[in-house]
Design a protein around this motif. Structure first.
Motif, mmCIF file in Angstrom:
data_model
loop_
_atom_site.group_PDB
_atom_site.id
_atom_site.type_symbol
_atom_site.label_atom_id
_atom_site.label_comp_id
_atom_site.label_asym_id
_atom_site.label_seq_id
_atom_site.Cartn_x
_atom_site.Cartn_y
_atom_site.Cartn_z
ATOM 1 N N ARG A 165 0.919 -1.224 -0.145
ATOM 2 C CA ARG A 165 0.040 0.146 0.030
ATOM 3 C C ARG A 165 0.880 1.212 -0.092
ATOM 4 O O ARG A 165 0.327 2.200 -0.743
ATOM 5 C CB ARG A 165 -0.976 0.030 1.117
ATOM 6 C CG ARG A 165 -1.960 -1.097 1.187
ATOM 7 C CD ARG A 165 -2.880 -1.022 2.344
ATOM 8 N NE ARG A 165 -3.959 -1.953 2.257
ATOM 9 C CZ ARG A 165 -5.043 -2.077 3.208
ATOM 10 N NH1 ARG A 165 -4.714 -1.382 4.301
ATOM 11 N NH2 ARG A 165 -5.849 -3.241 2.954
ATOM 12 N N PHE A 166 1.983 1.082 0.753
ATOM 13 C CA PHE A 166 2.789 2.429 0.783
ATOM 14 C C PHE A 166 3.490 2.664 -0.529
ATOM 15 O O PHE A 166 3.458 3.768 -1.009
ATOM 16 C CB PHE A 166 3.869 2.212 1.759
ATOM 17 C CG PHE A 166 4.867 3.394 1.828
ATOM 18 C CD1 PHE A 166 4.587 4.467 2.491
ATOM 19 C CD2 PHE A 166 5.976 3.040 1.060
ATOM 20 C CE1 PHE A 166 5.452 5.449 2.595
ATOM 21 C CE2 PHE A 166 7.289 4.233 1.366
ATOM 22 C CZ PHE A 166 6.715 5.402 1.869
ATOM 23 N N ASN A 167 3.911 1.340 -1.271
ATOM 24 C CA ASN A 167 4.473 1.804 -2.650
ATOM 25 C C ASN A 167 3.335 2.108 -3.652
ATOM 26 O O ASN A 167 3.772 2.919 -4.625
ATOM 27 C CB ASN A 167 5.065 0.601 -3.089
ATOM 28 C CG ASN A 167 6.390 0.210 -2.283
ATOM 29 O OD1 ASN A 167 6.910 1.128 -1.471
ATOM 30 N ND2 ASN A 167 6.873 -1.314 -2.124
ATOM 31 N N SER A 168 2.272 1.689 -3.280
ATOM 32 C CA SER A 168 1.192 2.178 -4.387
ATOM 33 C C SER A 168 0.887 3.701 -4.183
ATOM 34 O O SER A 168 0.704 4.346 -5.129
ATOM 35 C CB SER A 168 -0.110 1.443 -4.160
ATOM 36 O OG SER A 168 0.256 -0.018 -4.216
ATOM 37 N N LYS A 169 0.783 4.228 -3.047
ATOM 38 C CA LYS A 169 0.461 5.699 -2.649
ATOM 39 C C LYS A 169 1.691 6.482 -3.317
ATOM 40 O O LYS A 169 1.648 7.494 -3.869
ATOM 41 C CB LYS A 169 0.430 5.721 -1.158
ATOM 42 C CG LYS A 169 -0.965 5.219 -0.867
ATOM 43 C CD LYS A 169 -1.116 5.539 0.945
ATOM 44 C CE LYS A 169 -2.440 5.020 1.241
ATOM 45 N NZ LYS A 169 -2.632 5.502 2.928
ATOM 46 N N HIS A 170 3.070 5.853 -3.173
ATOM 47 C CA HIS A 170 4.293 6.637 -3.578
ATOM 48 C C HIS A 170 4.234 6.879 -5.146
ATOM 49 O O HIS A 170 4.602 7.815 -5.591
ATOM 50 C CB HIS A 170 5.551 6.023 -3.136
ATOM 51 C CG HIS A 170 6.817 6.640 -3.714
ATOM 52 N ND1 HIS A 170 7.224 7.543 -3.011
ATOM 53 C CD2 HIS A 170 7.488 5.942 -4.725
ATOM 54 C CE1 HIS A 170 8.275 7.874 -3.659
ATOM 55 N NE2 HIS A 170 8.671 7.052 -4.479
ATOM 56 N N GLN A 171 3.881 5.618 -5.590
ATOM 57 C CA GLN A 171 3.709 5.610 -7.263
ATOM 58 C C GLN A 171 2.864 6.689 -7.641
ATOM 59 O O GLN A 171 2.867 7.247 -8.739
ATOM 60 C CB GLN A 171 3.420 4.061 -7.768
ATOM 61 C CG GLN A 171 3.289 4.280 -9.400
ATOM 62 C CD GLN A 171 2.797 2.808 -9.707
ATOM 63 O OE1 GLN A 171 2.865 1.919 -9.018
ATOM 64 N NE2 GLN A 171 2.917 2.531 -11.052
ATOM 65 N N ILE A 172 1.544 6.805 -6.965
ATOM 66 C CA ILE A 172 0.315 7.717 -7.550
ATOM 67 C C ILE A 172 0.977 9.272 -7.349
ATOM 68 O O ILE A 172 0.633 9.996 -8.180
ATOM 69 C CB ILE A 172 -0.666 7.378 -6.570
ATOM 70 C CG1 ILE A 172 -1.333 6.093 -6.924
ATOM 71 C CG2 ILE A 172 -1.805 8.697 -6.901
ATOM 72 C CD1 ILE A 172 -2.541 5.671 -6.147
ATOM 73 N N LYS A 173 1.577 9.308 -6.188
ATOM 74 C CA LYS A 173 2.079 10.681 -6.047
ATOM 75 C C LYS A 173 3.215 11.123 -6.773
ATOM 76 O O LYS A 173 3.556 12.197 -7.392
ATOM 77 C CB LYS A 173 2.680 10.672 -4.615
ATOM 78 C CG LYS A 173 1.435 10.973 -3.512
ATOM 79 C CD LYS A 173 2.123 11.021 -2.074
ATOM 80 C CE LYS A 173 0.912 11.040 -0.994
ATOM 81 N NZ LYS A 173 1.291 10.983 0.380
#
Length: 393
Positions: free
Chosen positions: A201-209
């Motif tokens: 989940r952390f990596n997914s949010k980082h990719q979106i940002k």
């Protein structure tokens, strides 16, 4: 021209349609209750005349017979209530195995029916048209008497690395036994999964940002493998294995899968998979061809198109008839009595009924169990069907 008298609010006369509707419903309920009361009174009277005691007190009496397969500890002196649990678990076991195997096999057969490969398409068609038109009881007899009962005896059993043995007595496998490090292994595995989910989940949010892709799987693989190994080294093995050995005329130890279970699982899986294959094929063909063309225009390869575009839309057509096939598997599992597999029907509505004479109680319990299992499957499948349903806005 006919003139209908207008309905006056508060009119309780028979000419009021609402009053008539309520009266008819009350009358229908009264008739049904009267019939049920008559049947119950008639049954109780006949039981008293024959000296048969009704009730469920017999469940606390000792059974006095053995059961060849039981997933929980069972001895001949255990109660009929214990027999009920054994039969219930055996029914759930064969139903779960058949649902899994039939679903997997049916999915691939359904895809094969739509394949561009002529040979694969024809072979799948022959399979489907053959097995779905043979009664399941005959297929059970075929696998049990013609195939499994003709395997070699225990002394000539098919041996796989001195760990697994296949004979006409069944398939014998190493049985896992709890070790001293089981709790530590379980905790380590749970921690690894939780950390992996959080990292994803952390990596997914980082990719979106930021638009930067961070791969999760190397760390996840290291956690899921490394932490349980560390727990194993620190606290001891989580499991140890009880390997079957030939002693006398049969194998002792390990996990035994009796031929009756194998025959029933094979027959019902093969039979039901033919119907599931047609459901899968119909579901995929229900998706408009424009969806295929749109995916192709985006350059998506066929496996990705099938997995991400076609199957999610086809599920809305597949799930309702697939639910019916799962219910059929549970109901067809009662055919186990024909070959002596100790399921609910064979044990409770068969042996226990004959020994106790409690026909009404045993049949009522058996019918209730199948009803509850079927309603549970329907509920779960309906919940999933609602989750994937299209929502119109």
């Amino acid at each position: 021209m006919s003139h209908r008298r207008p309905t006056v609010k508060g009119d309780l006369s028979f000419s009021n349609p609402a009053v008539r509707a309520w009266l008819f419903q009350i009358l229908a309920v009264a008739v049904v209750l009267a019939i049920v009361a008559y049947l119950i009174h008639n049954t109780v009277t006949n039981l008293n005349n024959r000296g048969i005691t009704s009730g469920f007190a017999f469940l606390d009496r000792g059974a006095g017979f053995g059961i060849v397969q039981h997933l929980i500890d069972y001895q001949e002196g255990d109660t009929y209530g214990r027999v009920f649990l054994v039969g219930l678990l055996n029914t759930l076991l064969v139903s779960a195995l058949c649902i899994v195997f039939a679903s997997v096999l049916g999915f691939f057969l359904g895809l094969a029916r739509l394949s561009e490969n002529w040979l694969l398409r024809k072979l799948s068609t022959i399979y489907i048209e053959t097995f779905r038109n043979i009664p399941p009881l005959l297929q059970i007899f075929f696998w049990y008497f013609a195939v499994l009962r003709n395997l070699p005896g225990p002394r000539q059993a098919v041996n796989a690395f001195d760990l697994m043995f296949l004979s006409n007595r069944g398939l014998y496998l190493p049985a896992p036994m709890m070790g001293e490090g089981l709790m530590a292994f379980f905790v380590a595995l749970v921690v690894a999964v939780v950390v992996t989910v959080g990292l994803y989940r952390f990596n997914s949010k980082h990719q979106i940002k930021t638009g930067q892709l961070r791969r999760t799987w190397p760390v996840a693989l290291g956690l899921i493998i490394g932490l349980p190994i560390a727990a194993h080294l620190a606290f001891g093995p989580a499991l140890h294995w009880d390997v079957p050995e030939l002693r006398g005329f049969n194998f002792r130890g390990g996990l035994a899968l009796i031929p009756e279970l194998a025959a029933l699982t094979l027959a019902l899986s093969v039979y039901t998979s033919a119907f599931i294959a047609e459901i899968i094929r119909a579901g995929i063909q229900s998706v408009p061809h424009g969806q295929h063309e749109a995916a192709r225009s985006l350059g998506l390869p066929n496996p990705v198109t099938l997995r991400q575009v076609i199957i999610p839309q086809a599920l809305r057509v597949i799930i309702p008839p697939l639910t019916s096939q799962y219910l059929n598997i549970v109901k067809n599992s009662s055919l186990a009595a024909a070959i002596g597999y100790p399921d609910m029907v064979s044990l409770f509505a068969g042996t226990v009924l004959n020994q106790t004479g409690q026909a009404i109680e045993t049949i009522a319990i058996t019918m209730s169990v199948y009803l509850i299992i079927s309603l549970t499957i329907s509920l779960l499948m309906n919940i999933y069907n609602r989750r994937i349903a299209l929502i119109e806005r």
